[in-house]
Design an enzyme around this catalytic site. Structure first.
Site, PDB file in Angstrom:
ATOM      1  N   ALA B 116       0.807  -1.219   0.000  1.00 26.80           N
ATOM      2  CA  ALA B 116       0.000   0.000   0.000  1.00 26.80           C
ATOM      3  C   ALA B 116       0.841   1.270   0.000  1.00 26.80           C
ATOM      4  O   ALA B 116       0.299   2.369   0.031  1.00 26.80           O
ATOM      5  CB  ALA B 116      -0.934  -0.005   1.205  1.00 26.80           C
ATOM      6  N   ASN B 171       1.631  -3.768   7.891  1.00 27.76           N
ATOM      7  CA  ASN B 171       2.645  -4.457   7.087  1.00 27.76           C
ATOM      8  C   ASN B 171       3.538  -3.470   6.342  1.00 27.76           C
ATOM      9  O   ASN B 171       4.727  -3.709   6.162  1.00 27.76           O
ATOM     10  CB  ASN B 171       1.966  -5.381   6.065  1.00 27.76           C
ATOM     11  CG  ASN B 171       1.419  -6.650   6.711  1.00 27.76           C
ATOM     12  OD1 ASN B 171       2.123  -7.352   7.420  1.00 27.76           O
ATOM     13  ND2 ASN B 171       0.151  -6.921   6.484  1.00 27.76           N
ATOM     14  N   HIS B 201      -0.917   7.416   3.734  1.00 27.35           N
ATOM     15  CA  HIS B 201       0.429   7.178   4.253  1.00 27.35           C
ATOM     16  C   HIS B 201       1.309   8.356   3.870  1.00 27.35           C
ATOM     17  O   HIS B 201       1.315   8.789   2.727  1.00 27.35           O
ATOM     18  CB  HIS B 201       1.041   5.905   3.664  1.00 27.35           C
ATOM     19  CG  HIS B 201       0.274   4.664   3.976  1.00 27.35           C
ATOM     20  ND1 HIS B 201       0.210   4.130   5.241  1.00 27.35           N
ATOM     21  CD2 HIS B 201      -0.480   3.855   3.196  1.00 27.35           C
ATOM     22  CE1 HIS B 201      -0.535   3.038   5.220  1.00 27.35           C
ATOM     23  NE2 HIS B 201      -0.970   2.852   3.987  1.00 27.35           N
TER      24      HIS B 201
END
Lengths: 249, 249
Positions: B116, B171, B201
């Site tokens: 991601a 992760n 993020h």
């Protein structure tokens, strides 16, 4: 690792320095017949005429768009893996088409390192869904061949126009377009910025899967034009050819 | 392509949808014995017990940290290529060490997709020179298992603590640490943010070769926790195993 380098300039020098312990043999072909790397590394052999020695596993082009156009046919026919830094060559669609046709029957694979930009993992993964990519590049006026007193936009347009006007500066734009599988979706702005410490790339990606903004401030190599990251991403690409634990798309 | 999937959830579903035309056979092993993907794709075969069919070229883990720990030994011994999404498993240093030892004698290669996040090309290329990486992740409170009325920092600390407290969410932090070849250099903040449309993020990388900031706003999959990009970067990784023209480090 046994590698043939096309081009014996600063990028090749940086790659050799980083891979010193894992290179068994490095052939260098450079039209200028450079010799300083031969004196520094015992594993370097200078080629006077262009040819691809049999024991080479991989060919690295770190010279110029012209070199890509001149030697690619021979490299592809040799079946060796082929790492290309001057991706700008692919902005010529006739060349790109002929290259891809040759690649189909070649036993080698072709790798275009991320170069001086990053986030290509995202661009490759989302290429199908990308709506637009805006690249804003800031470099020193002298590296762009101009002289300005304050920050000045010197170019705004398509990738194909950008690479035509700044062939030594804007390979990143072509690499982006190749990753996005579209020249049309990428727009480029080039800004001459006096007193800049870093080469700066600002990347905005709109897609149906999300929105992304990447800001990169790269230390330049001594020639100011090229970012150290371009050489180091080639090192990463070469390492990856053999690595057993690979992180990142 | 013939693939064994460990896990038959939404990520595997997304991968199958994207690779439909290039998958010859997909085996799926899932402890929950899911069957819906078998009904949708003629090339899917459900395995009742875990085993690695001989004709498989590649194993994809898209299940959980526990699954990585349970099945990796068998996958590595099979010599198949192995794509791992639940990179969080490697936050356990004993497991990481044992895994790397087994990998040394395996004929397969291991791939950790960017997942991601993005910009791992830069992190991998600069790992030797990286000073620090700050990851700030914003997700919906429900996906983080909490309930807050306004934006609230719910975690700040190391990768190892982060993955222990949020094993299903972070992760990306472990993947970053693997790319940077250091758990110590990566710091993580997790923020619960009500009404968030995207999983966000924010990545800041300081290095001796330059400074980088990557902002990613990802559309989530239906479970809200996982970003679609995680599935699509796995698709890119699988495609790349066979591609002849590879863009990006």
């Amino acid at each position: 690792m046994r590698v043939l380098f096309i081009g014996g300039g600063r990028i090749t020098g940086t790659i050799l320095k980083e891979l010193e312990t894992s290179i068994e043999r490095a052939y260098i072909y450079d039209k200028m017949n450079v010799n300083h790397l031969k004196d520094r590394y015992h594993f370097v052999k200078i080629l006077k005429d262009f040819n691809i020695p049999n024991d080479v596993e991989c060919v690295v082009e770190a010279a110029s768009i012209e070199a890509v156009k001149e030697y690619s046919e021979e490299v592809l026919k040799s079946g060796k893996d082929y790492v290309i830094l001057s991706s700008g060559a692919f902005a010529n669609i006739d060349f790109l088409t002929a290259f891809m046709e040759l690649l189909e029957t070649s036993e080698g694979r072709v790798f275009i390192p991320s170069g001086a930009i990053g986030g290509l993992d995202v661009v490759v993964a989302l290429s199908k869904w990308i709506e637009s990519i805006d690249l804003i590049t800031r470099k020193s006026p002298q590296s762009l061949g101009c002289s300005v007193e304050e920050e000045t936009e010197i170019f705004s347009g398509s990738v194909l126009e950008a690479i035509e006007r700044f062939p030594k500066n804007i390979n990143v734009a072509v690499t982006l377009a190749l990753a996005a599988k579209s020249f049309e979706k990428v727009r480029v702005k080039i800004i001459a910025s006096p007193g800049l410490k870093f080469n700066e790339h600002n990347l905005r990606i709109l897609s149906r899967m999300g929105e992304y903004e990447f800001i990169l401030r790269n230390k330049p190599l001594e020639n100011q034009r090229t970012s150290l990251l371009a050489a180091l991403s080639t090192v990463a690409t070469l390492r990856r050819l053999k690595e057993k634990f690979v992180v990142g798309v």
